[in-house]
Design an enzyme around this catalytic site. Structure first.
Site, PDB file in Angstrom:
ATOM      1  CE1 TYR A  91      -1.966   0.749  -0.666  1.00 22.70           C
ATOM      2  CE2 TYR A  91      -3.560  -0.023   0.951  1.00 22.70           C
ATOM      3  CZ  TYR A  91      -2.508   0.802   0.613  1.00 22.70           C
ATOM      4  OH  TYR A  91      -1.992   1.679   1.547  1.00 22.70           O
TER       5      TYR A  91
ATOM      6  CG  HIS B 149       2.760  -0.158  -0.004  1.00 24.37           C
ATOM      7  ND1 HIS B 149       3.634   0.908  -0.080  1.00 24.37           N
ATOM      8  CD2 HIS B 149       1.575   0.286  -0.487  1.00 24.37           C
ATOM      9  CE1 HIS B 149       2.998   1.954  -0.598  1.00 24.37           C
ATOM     10  NE2 HIS B 149       1.746   1.607  -0.851  1.00 24.37           N
TER      11      HIS B 149
ATOM     12  NE  ARG C  17      -5.949   3.720   9.015  1.00 23.30           N
ATOM     13  CZ  ARG C  17      -5.679   3.838   7.708  1.00 23.30           C
ATOM     14  NH1 ARG C  17      -5.981   4.930   7.064  1.00 23.30           N
ATOM     15  NH2 ARG C  17      -5.115   2.837   7.055  1.00 23.30           N
TER      16      ARG C  17
ATOM     17  CD  GLU D 128       2.237   3.574  -5.243  1.00 22.68           C
ATOM     18  OE1 GLU D 128       1.468   3.075  -6.089  1.00 22.68           O
ATOM     19  OE2 GLU D 128       1.849   4.014  -4.137  1.00 22.68           O
TER      20      GLU D 128
ATOM     21  CD  GLU E 104       1.563  -0.874  -8.132  1.00 25.48           C
ATOM     22  OE1 GLU E 104       0.756  -1.594  -8.757  1.00 25.48           O
ATOM     23  OE2 GLU E 104       1.255   0.232  -7.644  1.00 25.48           O
TER      24      GLU E 104
ATOM     25  CG  ASP F 109       0.571   3.274  -9.775  1.00 25.99           C
ATOM     26  OD1 ASP F 109       0.189   3.864 -10.789  1.00 25.99           O
ATOM     27  OD2 ASP F 109      -0.087   3.213  -8.726  1.00 25.99           O
TER      28      ASP F 109
ATOM     29  CD  GLN G 199      -1.804   8.512  -2.854  1.00 21.87           C
ATOM     30  OE1 GLN G 199      -0.630   8.627  -3.221  1.00 21.87           O
ATOM     31  NE2 GLN G 199      -2.311   7.345  -2.483  1.00 21.87           N
TER      32      GLN G 199
ATOM     33  CB  THR H 108       3.611  -0.326  -3.289  1.00 23.88           C
ATOM     34  OG1 THR H 108       3.112   0.779  -4.035  1.00 23.88           O
ATOM     35  CG2 THR H 108       5.092  -0.136  -3.041  1.00 23.88           C
TER      36      THR H 108
HETATM   37 CA    CA Z   1      -0.166   1.780  -6.943  1.00 28.14          CA
END
Ligand code: CA
Length: 442
Positions: free
Chosen positions: A129, A134, A143, A199, A201, A233, A240, A360
């Site tokens: 990650y 991203h 948040r 995503e 990547e 991805d 999720q 990502t």
């Molecule tokens: Ca991913």
């Protein structure tokens, strides 16, 4: 290490290679292909052709013949970078020197008539990650005050993905079915994902592995990295959101991941290694096991990433693909070496052919976002296609295509080949399940 194989003046007697957007002689990516009526075997892409490495293994004695005889590249990935570099130098010499043309010509196949396969048996797939923009964009949606959690700048965050559902570019993606919970509902509903996303990547191929219990020091990490492919991805955002706490993503991610067919080797990428962007003022210096001055000096990649899309209606009307994003691999907050060092620091063993997703990769600009979740602000601001169609998330028939270019002054640009797939309707037998509601877009 830069050598004669990167010489921008070097040309191939395979005419289509000269000026080829992806596969000039400076690239020489590795893959597994079947020629017409042939079985799978190792090959290298050169222009519009593929050279059969199994057939010419006797000319490539720099690596053991068995590394070039299987139906997966794991044995070759396990060789040392020194051996892979020798193979590259040999291939580059064979494909540039006209005197080898008569011997090799019969082992060249028109790529358009070949079938490509997964380049290696992927034992394990880990998804990181490390795309900080991203992570920030997604964090802001959840948040607004503290988009990045406190661990982000200390740990290359990752989770173990699913290797069995990694598929090659071109294989359709079946829309997954599962549970999601609407914001104001106490209980979930069951049905096809209504928030299917991509995503953008990069995927790192592990070369030589490490024994269980023996971490890879960051200064040695580059010896364990064999090459890079593109990775989509695919993600079901609605599943999720409902499933990810407290253990992280599960069915929202493991239904399908798409990769490009060619492994662009670390040796080919040598000219495109650039300094890792300095950490912004106030960011902590990583713990010593994650820090290496040489890695900071050349641990990033000058790779530009592009996402395009077509809908069924666009293809029906011959409308050109719409570019959704132009992103950059320099958006990685952690380097590939830091990912490897962190992955193994507890003694976890990596194996040749393991696959490590970067996460990502979005830039900090609105034109460089690596997922629809970011582009549409979680579906609130749909994008408009040239046909006037709107998309918050992907519909059946939509095709997402990634491409990438490693580019730097003074060297020939190299590419990765396509990473694309079309979304198809979910499994028919779920259609009759009463609880299965229809896909709603917004
Ligand atoms: Ca991913």
């Amino acid at each position: 290490m830069i050598d004669e194989t990167h010489d921008p003046k070097r040309r191939s007697w395979v005419e289509s290679a000269n000026g080829h957007a992806d596969f000039p002689i400076q690239n020489l990516p590795l893959g597994i292909f079947s020629p017409v009526d042939g079985d799978p075997r190792p090959g290298t892409a050169i222009g519009d052709s593929i050279l059969d490495l199994r057939a010419i293994a006797h000319l490539l004695a720099v690596v053991p013949g068995e590394a070039l005889s299987g139906t997966a590249l794991n044995d070759l990935l396990a060789r040392s970078p020194h051996e892979r570099r020798a193979l590259r130098q040999r291939l580059s010499a064979l494909l540039s020197d006209q005197q080898h043309e008569p011997t090799l010509r019969t082992h060249l196949h028109d790529a358009a008539h070949c079938q490509l396969h997964l380049p290696a048996r992927i034992g394990d797939y880990t998804d990181f990650y490390v795309g900080i923009h991203h992570a920030t964009n997604i964090g802001k949606l959840l948040r607004p005050d503290t988009p990045l959690l406190p661990n982000y700048k200390w740990i290359p965050i990752g989770y173990h993905g699913r290797a069995s559902s990694i598929r090659l570019s071109g294989d359709p993606v079946v829309r997954p079915v599962g549970q999601r919970r609407e914001p104001d509902s106490p209980s979930p509903v069951f049905g096809p994902s209504a928030r299917l996303d991509f995503e953008l990547e990069l995927g790192l191929w592990v070369g030589a592995g490490n024994p269980l219990g023996e971490p890879v020091a960051i200064a040695d990490a580059s010896r364990h990295m064999a090459g890079i492919s593109l990775l989509n991805d695919w993600s079901a955002r609605d599943f999720q959101a409902w499933e990810y706490q407290p253990l992280g993503p599960f069915l929202s991610k493991n239904f399908h991941s798409t990769i490009s067919p060619w492994i662009v080797t670390m040796e080919a990428l040598a000219p495109f290694r650039v300094a890792q962007a300095p950490r912004p003022e106030g960011d902590p210096k990583p713990l010593p096991y994650l820090w290496d001055d040489a890695d900071q000096a050349s641990g990033a990649f000058a790779i530009e990433l592009e996402v395009t899309m077509t809908s069924l209606a666009m293809r029906d009307r011959d409308v050109a693909p719409q570019r959704l994003s132009l992103s950059d691999a320099r958006a990685m907050y952690w380097t590939a070496a830091q990912m490897v060092a962190h992955h193994t620091v507890n003694g976890c063993n990596l194996n040749p052919g393991d696959f490590l997703g970067t996460g990502t990769l979005s830039t900090d600009s609105p034109g460089g976002l690596g997922s629809l979740m970011e582009m549409t602000l979680a579906g609130k601001a749909p994008i408009t296609l040239p046909t006037g169609e709107q998309r918050a998330f992907l519909l059946d028939g939509d095709e997402i295509s990634f491409s990438a270019r490693a580019e730097t002054r003074g060297f020939v640009t190299i590419g990765f080949g396509p990473c694309r797939a079309i979304i198809v309707e979910g499994m028919g037998h779920y259609r009759s399940v009463d609880a299965c509601d229809t896909i709603t877009l917004l």
